[in-house]
Design a protein around this motif. Sequence first.
Motif, mmCIF file in Angstrom:
data_model
loop_
_atom_site.group_PDB
_atom_site.id
_atom_site.type_symbol
_atom_site.label_atom_id
_atom_site.label_comp_id
_atom_site.label_asym_id
_atom_site.label_seq_id
_atom_site.Cartn_x
_atom_site.Cartn_y
_atom_site.Cartn_z
ATOM 1 N N VAL A 152 59.588 89.835 14.695
ATOM 2 C CA VAL A 152 59.319 90.944 15.607
ATOM 3 C C VAL A 152 59.551 90.477 17.033
ATOM 4 C CG1 VAL A 152 57.633 92.663 16.369
ATOM 5 C CG2 VAL A 152 57.563 91.801 14.018
ATOM 6 N N CYS A 153 60.263 91.278 17.798
ATOM 7 C CA CYS A 153 60.458 90.992 19.216
ATOM 8 C C CYS A 153 60.299 92.285 20.011
ATOM 9 C CB CYS A 153 61.830 90.354 19.478
ATOM 10 S SG CYS A 153 63.238 91.433 19.147
ATOM 11 N N ASN B 100 64.118 79.652 17.779
ATOM 12 C CA ASN B 100 65.185 79.709 18.780
ATOM 13 C C ASN B 100 64.830 80.624 19.940
ATOM 14 O OD1 ASN B 100 67.029 77.849 17.673
ATOM 15 N ND2 ASN B 100 67.751 79.373 16.206
ATOM 16 N N ALA B 101 64.114 81.707 19.667
ATOM 17 C CA ALA B 101 63.667 82.573 20.762
ATOM 18 C C ALA B 101 62.688 81.822 21.669
ATOM 19 C CB ALA B 101 63.014 83.839 20.202
ATOM 20 N N GLN B 102 61.819 81.014 21.073
ATOM 21 C CA GLN B 102 60.908 80.199 21.881
ATOM 22 C C GLN B 102 61.685 79.152 22.685
ATOM 23 O OE1 GLN B 102 57.835 80.952 22.212
ATOM 24 N NE2 GLN B 102 57.609 82.384 20.500
ATOM 25 N N ARG B 103 62.725 78.608 22.082
ATOM 26 C CA ARG B 103 63.580 77.622 22.764
ATOM 27 C C ARG B 103 64.225 78.242 24.005
ATOM 28 N NH1 ARG B 103 66.163 73.498 19.797
ATOM 29 N NH2 ARG B 103 66.014 74.794 17.926
ATOM 30 N N VAL C 144 60.990 95.721 17.989
ATOM 31 C CA VAL C 144 62.065 95.637 16.998
ATOM 32 C C VAL C 144 61.558 94.768 15.851
ATOM 33 C CG1 VAL C 144 64.395 94.814 16.515
ATOM 34 C CG2 VAL C 144 63.894 95.935 18.694
ATOM 35 N N ILE C 145 61.575 95.312 14.644
ATOM 36 C CA ILE C 145 61.132 94.575 13.457
ATOM 37 C C ILE C 145 62.356 94.312 12.586
ATOM 38 C CG2 ILE C 145 59.599 94.564 11.460
ATOM 39 C CD1 ILE C 145 57.886 96.643 12.890
ATOM 40 N N LYS C 146 62.622 93.051 12.351
ATOM 41 C CA LYS C 146 63.775 92.660 11.555
ATOM 42 C C LYS C 146 63.291 92.015 10.259
ATOM 43 C CE LYS C 146 68.304 90.451 12.012
ATOM 44 N NZ LYS C 146 69.236 89.778 12.928
ATOM 45 N N ARG C 147 63.678 92.599 9.134
ATOM 46 C CA ARG C 147 63.319 92.060 7.824
ATOM 47 C C ARG C 147 64.548 91.392 7.223
ATOM 48 N NH1 ARG C 147 61.726 96.465 3.637
ATOM 49 N NH2 ARG C 147 63.995 96.728 3.606
ATOM 50 N N TYR C 148 64.388 90.145 6.833
ATOM 51 C CA TYR C 148 65.468 89.411 6.191
ATOM 52 C C TYR C 148 65.323 89.592 4.685
ATOM 53 C CZ TYR C 148 66.325 87.444 10.767
ATOM 54 O OH TYR C 148 66.618 87.297 12.102
ATOM 55 N N ASN C 149 66.279 90.297 4.099
ATOM 56 C CA ASN C 149 66.199 90.674 2.692
ATOM 57 C C ASN C 149 66.700 89.561 1.771
ATOM 58 O OD1 ASN C 149 65.379 93.311 3.482
ATOM 59 N ND2 ASN C 149 67.530 93.837 3.850
ATOM 60 N N LEU C 150 66.217 89.583 0.556
ATOM 61 C CA LEU C 150 66.738 88.724 -0.510
ATOM 62 C C LEU C 150 67.554 89.623 -1.426
ATOM 63 C CD1 LEU C 150 63.525 86.611 -1.123
ATOM 64 C CD2 LEU C 150 65.556 85.982 0.194
ATOM 65 N N PRO D 215 65.253 88.992 24.116
ATOM 66 C CA PRO D 215 64.014 89.777 23.997
ATOM 67 C C PRO D 215 62.842 88.889 23.598
ATOM 68 C CG PRO D 215 65.845 90.974 23.015
ATOM 69 C CD PRO D 215 66.363 89.612 23.354
ATOM 70 N N ARG D 216 61.722 89.091 24.221
ATOM 71 C CA ARG D 216 60.571 88.212 24.018
ATOM 72 C C ARG D 216 60.076 88.268 22.579
ATOM 73 N NH1 ARG D 216 55.116 88.511 24.392
ATOM 74 N NH2 ARG D 216 55.141 90.694 24.984
ATOM 75 N N PRO D 217 59.910 87.104 21.925
ATOM 76 C CA PRO D 217 59.402 87.085 20.541
ATOM 77 C C PRO D 217 57.935 87.477 20.497
ATOM 78 C CG PRO D 217 59.608 84.851 21.398
ATOM 79 C CD PRO D 217 60.212 85.757 22.433
ATOM 80 N N VAL D 218 57.578 88.257 19.475
ATOM 81 C CA VAL D 218 56.217 88.781 19.345
ATOM 82 C C VAL D 218 55.507 88.211 18.126
ATOM 83 C CG1 VAL D 218 54.860 90.881 18.947
ATOM 84 C CG2 VAL D 218 56.768 90.903 20.586
ATOM 85 N N ALA D 219 56.177 88.205 16.964
ATOM 86 C CA ALA D 219 55.500 87.758 15.743
ATOM 87 C C ALA D 219 56.506 87.258 14.718
ATOM 88 C CB ALA D 219 54.674 88.891 15.141
#
Length: 459
Positions: free
Chosen positions: A348-349, A316-319, A288-294, A328-332
């Motif tokens: 990315v997760c 927070n995912a690492q926390r 899953v790729i999440k892009r935070y837009n401006l 879901p496990r964080p990837v990048a």
Amino acid sequence: MTDRPDLPLRIAVPELGFLLCDRALRILPARRWTLAGTLEPAQRPVVAKLFLAGRQARRHFERERRGLEGLHRRGMAAPDVLYAGTLDELGGWLILTAWLPGASADTLGEAALPAVLRAVASHHAAGIEQRDAHLANFLVRSGIAWTLDGAGIRISGHPLPARRALRNLAAWLAQFPPAVDARLNEWCAVYGAIAGAIPRQELQCLLDRARRQREARHIDKALRSCTAFDARRTLRRLQVLDRRDDAPDLRAWLLAPDAPFENLQADWLKRGNSASVVRADLDGRLRVIKRYNLKNLAHRLRRLWRPSRAWHSWRNAQRLALWGLPTPRPVALLEHRFGWLRGRAWYVCEWVAGESLAQVLPAADPPRRDLLLDRLCGLLADLARLRLTHGDLKATNLLVDQDNQLMLLDLDALRRHRRRVTFERALARDLARLRANWADDAELLAALDAALTAAGLAR
């Protein structure tokens, strides 16, 4: 000398024969290799710790050797040392110990806690303090925790002072998920039977502090290059990826992060002004790729000085992963930057198949509904023990997988609270947002309220 061993590795050991190493247990590049192998011709399974040539190698070797010797002198369960000396073939020093069959305490989880507590209590009573509190340093075999690491051992001639022992015990308990706190009286009794009674309330305060410190270290580690992560910072970008996922497709995506969104056949999960989400196949695995837009110039200017939402999601995912809480496990993580100024960002997760709780809970039969509510309250209780709140606890941010396990999504607003009063206010907002999902379903709302009250989360 290379940073990593080229396995299988064959090494001559003075007076013992040859060591054939075929598996890496832990690698600190260019510093220390911990390898599993066989001592030939005796065909004896062994563990080899290689301290590579360098200014600190000799010092770390001596600390490890002295620590293991000290454990044996005081009758502690520790592996036998078969060889400790120089290693001319590779340069550096080698400690060779007998292989112990068993299970690592970090894989056994709470089941290993009684054995670990008995070992720690025995250490403290014998004047031993293991300063490197890490569950991988214990191997549990037939109910006995064997101490594997001698490097962090500090030995005195008398039992540890009470306050020092209590701090060290808290550091060990902090390795376990917060759910163990529900049985803290029991764990105090296990420890106290060997090393003497301890004050529970003081231990709880020290345990909370130890967890905060461990969490801070882990999050810091997740943003720099180390054994687990590859981090690169330049004037124009920050990128971090989990080394387990390092593969050509992921590296290619880092160079062109918008490519999956521009694909005409993109598998869209969300099209939004503030965030866009697609599912993509990277190296044969769905991500899953999440892009935070401006959204506009004003939004861009407001975000310039603040950590990106992708940055918060990664941390927070690492926390949550540290404490064994489901997400879901964080990837990048990728951020466009100009110096300290932030631009667009991506997170990315892994992809987890499932449905949102908003869809599943109203349609569930009574047994499944009760199971889901019980697991929901268990998850919220674990978050509460850590004083964590989600910040946007709508039912669509709770994923139900195929095993009816719940996973937290959309983590950029999750935060930890230092003060109880601010935590309680934020928790009340989380619960109000959760209840609002089913404001029109009186029966389901009553069941949710009953479950929350039974779990001590609502009054």
